[in-house]
Enzyme design. Structure first.
Site, PDB file in Angstrom:
ATOM      1  N   LYS A 169       0.801  -1.122   0.013  1.00 38.50           N
ATOM      2  CA  LYS A 169       0.099   0.011  -0.088  1.00 38.50           C
ATOM      3  C   LYS A 169       0.941   1.185  -0.226  1.00 38.50           C
ATOM      4  O   LYS A 169       0.250   2.301   0.103  1.00 38.50           O
ATOM      5  CB  LYS A 169      -0.872   0.015   1.111  1.00 38.50           C
ATOM      6  CG  LYS A 169      -1.955  -0.941   1.346  1.00 38.50           C
ATOM      7  CD  LYS A 169      -2.818  -0.667   2.590  1.00 38.50           C
ATOM      8  CE  LYS A 169      -3.789  -2.173   2.671  1.00 38.50           C
ATOM      9  NZ  LYS A 169      -4.596  -1.773   4.036  1.00 38.50           N
ATOM     10  N   GLU A 240      -1.590  -1.077   9.851  1.00 37.90           N
ATOM     11  CA  GLU A 240      -1.029  -0.690   8.639  1.00 37.90           C
ATOM     12  C   GLU A 240      -1.736   0.623   8.213  1.00 37.90           C
ATOM     13  O   GLU A 240      -1.103   1.632   7.963  1.00 37.90           O
ATOM     14  CB  GLU A 240      -0.613  -1.302   7.439  1.00 37.90           C
ATOM     15  CG  GLU A 240      -0.031  -0.842   6.305  1.00 37.90           C
ATOM     16  CD  GLU A 240       0.648  -1.863   5.424  1.00 37.90           C
ATOM     17  OE1 GLU A 240       1.226  -1.368   4.527  1.00 37.90           O
ATOM     18  OE2 GLU A 240      -0.066  -2.808   5.187  1.00 37.90           O
ATOM     19  N   HIS A 244      -1.435   5.851   8.420  1.00 37.31           N
ATOM     20  CA  HIS A 244      -1.743   6.966   7.546  1.00 37.31           C
ATOM     21  C   HIS A 244      -2.644   8.043   8.284  1.00 37.31           C
ATOM     22  O   HIS A 244      -2.872   8.940   7.539  1.00 37.31           O
ATOM     23  CB  HIS A 244      -2.536   6.562   6.196  1.00 37.31           C
ATOM     24  CG  HIS A 244      -1.721   5.517   5.332  1.00 37.31           C
ATOM     25  ND1 HIS A 244      -1.087   5.935   4.434  1.00 37.31           N
ATOM     26  CD2 HIS A 244      -1.755   4.171   5.460  1.00 37.31           C
ATOM     27  CE1 HIS A 244      -0.371   4.766   3.801  1.00 37.31           C
ATOM     28  NE2 HIS A 244      -0.839   3.790   4.344  1.00 37.31           N
TER      29      HIS A 244
END
Length: 375
Positions: A169, A240, A244
């Site tokens: 990603k 994960e 962000h």
């Protein structure tokens, strides 16, 4: 197409669903799977139902068990002398540690299956058998920036000739893969990177939507995922994604305990909203010549307390046609399609397409905007 024999590295949410979805597809035989604790290999084909039943609920409790351990298909870092194996988690803590781990059977992970055996070097064990494996899907959250590129390099160093697929990603990893392209080509590897939903399916949809235009001004990808029923199988993916959020990065997310993650989720009432994510869609669309990476934005909403999508997943491509008109082409996923369907279906489609390319002698690194997945 002849039967494709494939392996899965990591049996967390992505890996498990890949094995399951593949049973509904023609021409695919799962012959190997590994996690942190063990490996299962049968070149006549794994009993996928038994493997999934035996490993159901094997979820790592988090990095507090071991500072070098990540969750849900994560890895233990290489030792400084390079002696330790890069080990896929697949939702199981280290074999010697069982505190805080849900288990089914006598041991965590694949070793709970009658097909599995315990090993400290699961990826090496798969590489040792790779001459009989057509494709390998790396179902591993890339919590270390260079982890997936390093695994690819290890396959190349072993002279593997075949296909590697990942669902990574992060944009910066693409450059790391490109830096290794000559090594991969020399080995005979066809590598498709970012081959899930986003990047992946939605990247490819943006590339198709762009065909109406002679110049693309903007690509907006906005996704929605409801994850209640699959949260425990996807803790590493959630971790994960947390990297962000505003004020977070990959290092901070990796160091968070499960309790800290639960607290963060509670503070947001179970819904995490993301803007300007470092998803690889941007560089993958740029390398395909669609637009500049700076013209791509990715965001979305993750709801870990509901199975329903909090928002409709949409790709919008705005551009100028040859006759000077400005327009926006929009592609939407139906809210009824699950995250698993939209990640694992495309991943398998890209895997099948890559095998065709590899058998034709087409080696190197490709993005999902450069390859049309096979059904």
């Amino acid at each position: 197409m002849d039967d494709i024999r494939f392996a899965v590295l990591g049996t967390g949410g992505i890996g498990r669903r890949t094995l399951e979805v593949a049973t509904h597809k023609d021409g695919l035989t799962a012959v190997a799977a590994c996690d942190r604790n063990g490996v299962a290999i049968d070149h006549d084909g794994l009993d996928v139902d038994e493997l999934l039943d035996a490993t159901e609920g094997n979820i790592a409790s988090g990095p507090e068990d071991d500072p070098d351990v990540t969750t849900d298909g994560g890895v233990e870092s290489e030792a400084t002398d390079g002696s330790s194996d890069l080990r896929s988690d697949g939702g199981a803590a280290a074999a010697a540690r069982t505190d805080g781990v849900k288990q089914h059977g006598d041991a965590a992970g694949i070793v709970a299956s009658e097909q599995g055996r315990e090993t400290g070097t699961p990826i090496d064990d798969v590489i040792d058998e790779a001459d009989q494996i057509d494709a390998v899907l790396m179902a591993l959250p890339n919590l270390e920036h260079d982890f997936i590129p390093r695994v690819a390099e290890r396959f190349a160093e072993a002279d593997y000739e075949g296909v590697l697929i990942d669902v990574l990603k992060r944009s910066r990893v693409i450059e790391m893969l490109d830096d290794r392209e000559e090594t991969l080509v020399d080995s005979g590897i066809t590598f498709v990177c970012g081959a899930g939903a986003t990047p992946g399916f939605l990247t490819g949809a943006a590339a198709l939507a762009a065909q109406s235009f002679v110049e693309v001004d903007e690509v907006e990808i906005w996704w929605g995922v409801g994850l209640k029923s699959g949260y425990e199988d996807n803790r590493g993916t959630v971790r994960e994604d947390i990297a962000h959020l505003d004020g977070y990065d990959i290092e901070r997310a990796r160091e968070m305990s499960e309790a800290e993650i639960e607290e963060l989720i509670a503070d947001h009432d179970g819904r995490l909203e993301f803007h300007d994510m470092e998803h690889a869609d941007d560089v993958l669309l740029e390398r395909a010549g669609i637009c500049d990476a700076d013209d791509v934005s990715v965001g979305g909403v993750l709801d870990v307390r509901s199975d329903e999508k909090p928002t409709t997943t949409t790709v919008s491509v705005t551009g100028t046609t040859f006759d000077g008109e400005t327009g926006t082409n929009t592609f939407q996923l139906d809210d009824a399609t699950s995250m698993e369907a939209n990640v694992n279906g495309p991943a398998i489609g890209y895997l099948k397409a890559a095998v065709l390319r590899n058998r034709a002698g087409d080696y190197g690194v490709y993005g999902p905007a450069e390859v049309m997945p096979s059904f």
